[in-house]
Design an enzyme around this catalytic site. Structure first.
Site, PDB file in Angstrom:
ATOM      1  N   PHE A 131      -1.156   3.285  29.168  1.00 49.74           N
ATOM      2  CA  PHE A 131       0.105   2.738  28.638  1.00 49.74           C
ATOM      3  C   PHE A 131       1.190   2.993  29.667  1.00 49.74           C
ATOM      4  CE2 PHE A 131       4.147   2.668  26.512  1.00 49.74           C
ATOM      5  CZ  PHE A 131       4.043   1.575  25.668  1.00 49.74           C
ATOM      6  N   ASP A 216       1.876   7.790  36.758  1.00 46.07           N
ATOM      7  CA  ASP A 216       2.851   7.592  35.692  1.00 46.07           C
ATOM      8  C   ASP A 216       2.925   8.890  34.891  1.00 46.07           C
ATOM      9  OD1 ASP A 216       4.248   7.030  33.417  1.00 46.07           O
ATOM     10  OD2 ASP A 216       3.241   5.126  32.994  1.00 46.07           O
ATOM     11  N   LYS A 245      11.549   9.883  30.032  1.00 50.19           N
ATOM     12  CA  LYS A 245      11.549  10.692  28.807  1.00 50.19           C
ATOM     13  C   LYS A 245      12.440  11.935  28.900  1.00 50.19           C
ATOM     14  CE  LYS A 245       7.325   8.998  26.659  1.00 50.19           C
ATOM     15  NZ  LYS A 245       7.684   8.113  25.534  1.00 50.19           N
TER      16      LYS A 245
HETATM   17  C1  LIG Z   1       2.952   7.065  30.300  1.00 51.26           C
HETATM   18  C2  LIG Z   1       4.085   6.204  29.858  1.00 51.26           C
HETATM   19  N1  LIG Z   1       4.611   5.323  30.711  1.00 51.26           N
HETATM   20  C3  LIG Z   1       5.639   4.532  30.382  1.00 51.26           C
HETATM   21  C4  LIG Z   1       6.196   4.591  29.126  1.00 51.26           C
HETATM   22  C5  LIG Z   1       7.341   3.704  28.773  1.00 51.26           C
HETATM   23  O1  LIG Z   1       8.514   4.453  28.642  1.00 51.26           O
HETATM   24  P1  LIG Z   1       9.807   3.841  27.909  1.00 51.26           P
HETATM   25  O2  LIG Z   1       9.484   3.771  26.463  1.00 51.26           O
HETATM   26  O3  LIG Z   1      10.906   4.819  28.249  1.00 51.26           O
HETATM   27  O4  LIG Z   1      10.045   2.509  28.514  1.00 51.26           O
HETATM   28  C6  LIG Z   1       5.679   5.498  28.192  1.00 51.26           C
HETATM   29  C7  LIG Z   1       6.223   5.562  26.825  1.00 51.26           C
HETATM   30  O5  LIG Z   1       5.667   6.101  25.919  1.00 51.26           O
HETATM   31  C8  LIG Z   1       4.601   6.328  28.564  1.00 51.26           C
HETATM   32  O6  LIG Z   1       4.058   7.202  27.715  1.00 51.26           O
END
Ligand SMILES: Cc1ncc(COP(=O)(O)O)c(C=O)c1O
Length: 390
Positions: A131, A216, A245
């Site tokens: 994700f 990520d 986050k």
């Molecule tokens: C690993 C990862 N990447 C990207 C995102 C996307 O972040 P945002 O909701 O701040 O766009 C998330 C959100 O849960 C995530 O867990």
């Protein structure tokens, strides 16, 4: 009209809501509009590592709000300069520059663009169950069908290989591959830690074939897994590191850290109005100070190990597996998780799902062992038997 009615009337409709209104928080505790107290293991979906109502963040925000809120990157700024220096000083070795933005998906979007720009190659390899966000580029790297399908066709050139399958990754990375993008622990995909062989192998393959490794760490960053960044458990050296986050103590912010394989980027090819604004930078500076001075990564490591061991002792016909790293913890159930989360909420504990069957815990890292013990007791009570038989 209740405040729930008001939200329901005017909201986008995009979110499945729980029937409570959270109005206040302190540390790892939250209160709803009826005055009911909860132990928070949702942790703002991983953005509240420092706890709710954190005085250091509140003071930094108030002081900066009175001084300067808006300052686009066409000007230099004192808070931004301080933050860039701080971020690079705390980053894994080799990451010596940062692009500042406002969310996780923006960080991923930027990293994907930077990799394409730098390599001149069109393709990206990502992982099944990964994700990475919901803007069209990040969504193209995201695996889950229900997020992707309504928006297809997505960007061309994205391949998904099974996570932790190094042979599959080896087969997928070619001279057309700009980047491999991976989570160190898959979060939304079910709290699945990467194996050292897979992650280190991914780094090796990227180096050999001239692709860039994007990690990520939007969910795993800033102490969550028991190291400042999860890649430090594995001694990984990403070319681009996506963060968001918890970076600014719960204020919206994202960042991409990158090293010499990316280098200085040409002007104007990317940017953001709010990126690097002084208010978010001040919050991030306070958050990083707090994270380091309170040793929250060590705390996550110790409390997480204790919590996982405690959850593993639960005797339940419903549990398939308990797994996690630091205070990023999942219980995979043999059943759908929603009714168990509802039962847990009724007992004063808020947790979140990761996919259909995994109960996920992302508590603020300031949570106490007593609070975690209460969470484990309530989880045990809820999982003692299949919910239809309770
Ligand atoms: C690993 C990862 N990447 C990207 C995102 C996307 O972040 P945002 O909701 O701040 O766009 C998330 C959100 O849960 C995530 O867990």
């Amino acid at each position: 009209m209740t405040l729930q009615d008001t939200e329901n009337l005017y909201t986008s409709g995009l979110y499945t809501k729980r029937p409570i209104a959270i109005v206040r928080g302190q540390g790892a505790r939250l209160w709803d509009s009826e005055g009911r107290e909860y132990i928070d293991c949702v942790g703002g979906q991983g953005s509240a590592n420092l706890g709710h109502g954190n005085a250091a963040i509140a003071e930094a925000l108030a002081a900066q709000a009175r001084t300067l809120v808006s300052c686009p990157e066409m000007f230099y700024n004192d808070r931004r300069a301080e933050l860039l220096e701080k971020l690079v000083s705390l980053a894994p070795a080799g990451l010596n520059r940062a692009y500042l933005c406002n969310s996780g998906t923006e960080a991923v979007e930027a990293a994907l663009k930077f990799a394409r720009l730098k390599t001149g190659r069109p393709e990206t390899v990502a992982a099944m169950r990964g994700f990475h966000g919901r803007t069209l580029g990040a969504l193209s790297a995201t695996w889950e069908k229900k997020y992707r399908e309504p928006f297809e066709p997505l960007l061309p050139g994205f391949k998904h290989i099974a996570y932790n399958d190094l042979a599959a990754l080896d087969g997928a990375v070619t001279e057309q591959t700009a980047a491999v993008i991976l989570e160190v622990v898959q979060g939304e995909g079910g709290v699945r830690p990467g194996t050292p062989d897979f992650l280190r192998g991914a780094e090796r393959i990227c180096r050999q074939r001239g692709a860039l490794l994007i990690l990520d760490e939007v969910q795993t960053g800033f102490g969550r897994t028991g190291q400042r960044f999860a890649c430090q458990h594995y001694d990984l050296h990403p070319d681009l590191l996506c963060l968001a986050k918890s970076i600014a103590g719960g204020m919206p912010m994202g960042a991409v850290l990158f090293g010499d394989r990316v280098g200085v980027l040409p002007p104007q090819v990317h940017g953001s109005t709010f990126g690097g604004n002084p208010l978010a930078c001040a919050a991030a500076l306070a958050a990083l100070d707090y994270l380091e001075s309170q040793h929250l990564a060590d705390r996550a490591s110790e409390l997480g190990a204790w919590f996982i061991a405690r959850l593993k002792r639960i005797q339940s016909p419903v549990i398939r597996e308990v797994r996690g790293l630091g205070l990023m913890v999942g219980i995979e159930l043999k059943h759908k998780v929603t009714p168990y989360l509802q039962a847990l909420m009724a007992r004063g504990v808020l947790a979140l799902p990761a996919g259909l069957t995994v109960m996920r815990f992302l508590p603020p890292l300031v949570i106490s062992q007593d609070q975690l013990a209460s969470v484990a007791d309530e989880v045990e009570a809820v999982l003692r038997q299949p919910i239809s038989e309770q």
